[in-house]
Design a protein around this motif. Structure first.
Motif, short mmCIF file in Angstrom:
data_model
loop_
_atom_site.label_atom_id
_atom_site.label_comp_id
_atom_site.label_asym_id
_atom_site.label_seq_id
_atom_site.Cartn_x
_atom_site.Cartn_y
_atom_site.Cartn_z
N ILE A 27 1.51 75.40 -39.74
CA ILE A 27 1.51 74.09 -39.74
C ILE A 27 1.57 73.42 -41.07
O ILE A 27 2.18 72.34 -41.25
CB ILE A 27 0.32 73.60 -39.14
N PRO A 28 1.08 74.02 -42.14
CA PRO A 28 1.23 73.23 -43.54
C PRO A 28 2.50 73.18 -43.94
O PRO A 28 3.03 72.02 -44.42
CB PRO A 28 0.31 73.94 -44.37
N SER A 29 3.46 74.31 -44.00
CA SER A 29 4.75 74.39 -44.33
C SER A 29 5.63 73.23 -43.42
O SER A 29 6.57 72.58 -43.93
CB SER A 29 5.34 75.41 -44.49
N LEU A 30 5.43 73.30 -42.05
CA LEU A 30 6.07 72.57 -41.16
C LEU A 30 5.98 70.98 -41.48
O LEU A 30 6.69 70.18 -41.71
CB LEU A 30 5.58 72.94 -39.86
N ILE A 31 4.73 70.80 -41.81
CA ILE A 31 4.32 69.05 -42.04
C ILE A 31 5.09 69.05 -43.24
O ILE A 31 5.67 67.76 -43.68
CB ILE A 31 2.82 69.00 -42.12
N VAL A 121 13.13 73.60 -48.52
CA VAL A 121 11.91 73.96 -47.54
C VAL A 121 11.53 75.54 -47.63
O VAL A 121 10.35 75.83 -47.55
CB VAL A 121 12.64 73.80 -46.10
N LEU A 122 12.29 76.43 -48.03
CA LEU A 122 11.83 77.66 -48.39
C LEU A 122 11.01 77.79 -49.29
O LEU A 122 9.95 78.64 -49.25
CB LEU A 122 13.29 78.65 -48.76
N PHE A 123 11.23 76.88 -50.38
CA PHE A 123 10.13 77.11 -51.43
C PHE A 123 8.59 76.60 -51.00
O PHE A 123 7.77 77.10 -51.17
CB PHE A 123 10.53 76.05 -52.76
N LEU A 124 8.93 75.53 -50.28
CA LEU A 124 7.53 75.09 -49.52
C LEU A 124 6.81 76.04 -48.58
O LEU A 124 5.51 76.52 -48.73
CB LEU A 124 7.63 73.76 -48.69
N VAL A 125 7.67 77.02 -47.95
CA VAL A 125 7.18 78.07 -47.03
C VAL A 125 6.70 79.24 -47.91
O VAL A 125 5.75 79.81 -47.77
CB VAL A 125 8.40 78.66 -46.01
N ILE A 130 2.38 82.48 -50.05
CA ILE A 130 1.77 83.47 -51.03
C ILE A 130 0.23 82.88 -51.23
O ILE A 130 -0.57 83.97 -51.22
CB ILE A 130 2.41 82.92 -52.57
N ILE A 131 -0.01 81.66 -50.93
CA ILE A 131 -1.52 81.20 -50.72
C ILE A 131 -2.29 81.96 -49.78
O ILE A 131 -3.26 82.58 -49.85
CB ILE A 131 -1.53 80.04 -50.56
N CYS A 132 -1.57 82.41 -48.50
CA CYS A 132 -2.28 83.28 -47.35
C CYS A 132 -2.13 84.49 -47.53
O CYS A 132 -3.27 85.11 -47.28
CB CYS A 132 -1.52 82.66 -46.12
#
Length: 556
Positions: A27-31, A121-125, A130-132
């Motif tokens: 959900i975070p990267s999708l938003i 978008v790949l960078f946001l994902v 990495i955080i997770c």
């Protein structure tokens, strides 16, 4: 003895669900991706509206990549024109990727835009993964906040609109740095994961293929590997990171006297010929606003965490790599030009700070308390961020949305109209220019680039006696190639220094503004006097935009 299975987490506490939850994972990267697409879509609509229905990139350099990629696909020539080899691209990997996309999809102006959207978008994902991966208990609200910060403070919409290699660079450099931190933080007696090694070496290969500045990341990683006595890993990393520039150097030397791209050589000569050296350049960078805020913030976080974590904890190592790379960039490389040169560092740096914040938030959620030492350290960092960093980030976010849209109109008035003029009147002639992108993409003229991005002769002159061509040498070169006219940005210092006095000034265009560059004047010159009247007629007849002032020389 078997234990009782753990009770499931109640559904209403969705932010406490494990990372394996599909909703929690995407959900975070999708938003973030939706926000990015909406912002870029709005910018593109403004671009087309203000440029009479045409989509235009904010920088002329984007058209250089497009021209080389098209000529590679259609004529098997690595050059801005199909007539000769010219290594005008400072990112061979990006140009090759564009050529592959053209081979599959055909030649389309919007290919760089779509590729940049994909990498953004790949960078946001990647940042969210990495955080997770490092801090599985990070709450969803924190990850969403970091996604929004990445979009606007890295200035991803700006990078997408520019259409060059910088979103891909940000993605691969961040991946390489994060995996480097995992490798460096692993004790020598513990084996490295095969998947981590493959991803790490692949990221190093592609990052080094995209930008030569990646050496700023490679150097501290190699030093860390040697320090940790990971000799085999250091050897593999050196090979994979050095292979792309080595392969291109061999290819370039088969077609020219130079192993580096012409653009790297020419821009280095223009920008750093008399700058006072790297230390003075570092001082200007430290006293300027560009990278100083993120450097101060990351340094403060690193020091605040040092007593508890040392150096070889993943987040600390990631922070240390960023600090090292940031200082190298500030000392040795440019910044600015619509924020594109330093944007990869903002992605790298914001993620490093975000990881430290995720550790802090996870610790609070887990223990429901803070030690006095951590409370004081993180309070100091928070105050520092609010006072010194957030205003600068807000400024960057605002101008990252505004200036690229404005710059597209500048390019439309300047470079696109120059290309139209040449295409209308001199489409198959020899032209002397100093900005080559849109001209090479929209016309068939043979280009003589006096700066050296599209022609090797000025670089040979610099290589021979350490300076640009003289006025006499430029005139002789132009005459020997049969050049009829010259169209030059006369505000450039290098143009003013080498402009031959015997070339006949016909007129100039004066632009209303130029947000990306300092130049606002385009001069038209007849190299051969017999073509002066024809050039004057064409200059007067061309349907110029009313926003541009047409300047004619005073008659005696």
């Amino acid at each position: 003895m078997n234990q009782e299975p753990a009770m499931p987490v109640p559904a209403e506490k969705s932010d406490d669900q494990p990372v394996s939850s599909r909703f929690h994972a995407i959900i975070p990267s999708l938003i973030g991706a939706c926000i990015l697409l909406l912002v870029v879509g709005a910018q593109c609509r403004l671009v087309v509206h203000q440029n009479e229905g045409h989509f235009v990139y904010p920088l002329d350099d984007t058209y250089i990549h497009l021209s080389i990629a098209r000529n590679l696909v259609q004529h098997h020539v690595w050059g801005v024109t199909p007539y000769q080899f010219s290594s005008a691209s400072s990112s061979p990997g990006w140009t090759l990727l564009l050529a592959c996309a053209m081979r599959i999809c055909g030649v389309h102006l919007l290919l760089p835009l779509f590729l940049n959207l994909i990498f953004a978008v790949l960078f946001l994902v990647l940042a969210d993964r990495i955080i997770c991966r490092w801090f599985a208990a990070t709450p969803i609200w924190y990850r969403l906040l970091l996604q929004v910060g990445m979009i606007f403070c890295v200035s991803l919409p700006n990078l997408v609109l520019i259409g060059m290699e910088h979103t891909a660079q940000t993605f691969f450099v961040t991946a390489m740095a994060a995996l480097s931190a995992e490798v460096l933080s692993t004790a020598k007696d513990r084996p490295l994961s095969t998947s981590v090694m493959i991803g790490w070496l692949a990221a190093a290969f592609f990052a080094c293929a995209l930008r030569y500045e990646t050496v700023f990341v490679v150097l501290p990683v190699l030093l860390g590997l040697l320090w940790r006595r990971r000799l085999r890993a250091a050897a593999l990393f050196a090979i994979f990171s050095g292979l792309p520039p080595l392969l291109f150097a061999l290819f370039s030397m088969l077609h020219s006297p130079f192993w580096l791209p012409y653009s790297v050589l020419a821009k280095a000569a223009i920008n750093y010929g008399v700058d006072g050296g790297s230390l003075l350049h570092l001082w200007y960078s430290l006293t300027g606003p560009t990278l100083r805020p993120i450097l101060i913030l990351s340094a403060a976080i690193f020091l605040a965490r040092f007593s508890a974590h040392g150096l070889w904890e993943k987040t600390q190592t990631f922070l240390a790599l960023f600090l090292f790379v940031c200082i190298e960039q500030m000392a040795l490389a440019p910044s600015g030009w619509l924020m594109r040169y330093e944007s990869y560092l903002f992605g790298f740096g914001l993620l490093s700070c975000g990881l430290a914040g995720a550790d802090f938030v996870s610790h609070v959620r887990k223990h429901h308390l803070l030690t006095q030492q951590r409370t004081l350290a993180y309070s100091a960092v928070g105050l520092l961020a609010a006072g010194a960093v957030l205003p600068s980030f807000a400024y960057r976010a605002y101008h990252g949305l505004k200036e690229p849209v404005q710059a597209t109109h500048d390019r439309y008035l300047e470079h696109i109209q120059m290309a139209r003029f040449i295409s209308d009147y001199y489409d198959h002639d020899v032209i002397v220019v100093n900005d080559i992108g849109a001209i090479s993409y929209y016309s068939h003229a043979k280009i003589l680039d006096l700066v050296g991005l599209g022609s090797e002769e000025p670089l040979l002159a610099m290589h021979g006696h350490g300076k640009f061509m003289s006025s006499k040498e430029l005139d002789q070169w132009a005459q020997s190639q049969g050049a009829r006219v010259a169209i030059l940005q006369t505000d450039w210092d290098v143009v003013q220094r080498v402009l031959p006095g015997n070339w006949i000034f016909i007129g100039a265009w004066h632009l209303p503004r130029n947000v990306a560059f300092n130049s606002r004047t385009v001069g038209f010159y007849a190299i051969d006097p017999q073509y002066a009247n024809t050039l004057r007629e064409n200059f007067n007849a061309f349907p110029l935009s009313p926003e541009v002032v047409r300047i004619r020389p005073k008659t005696p």
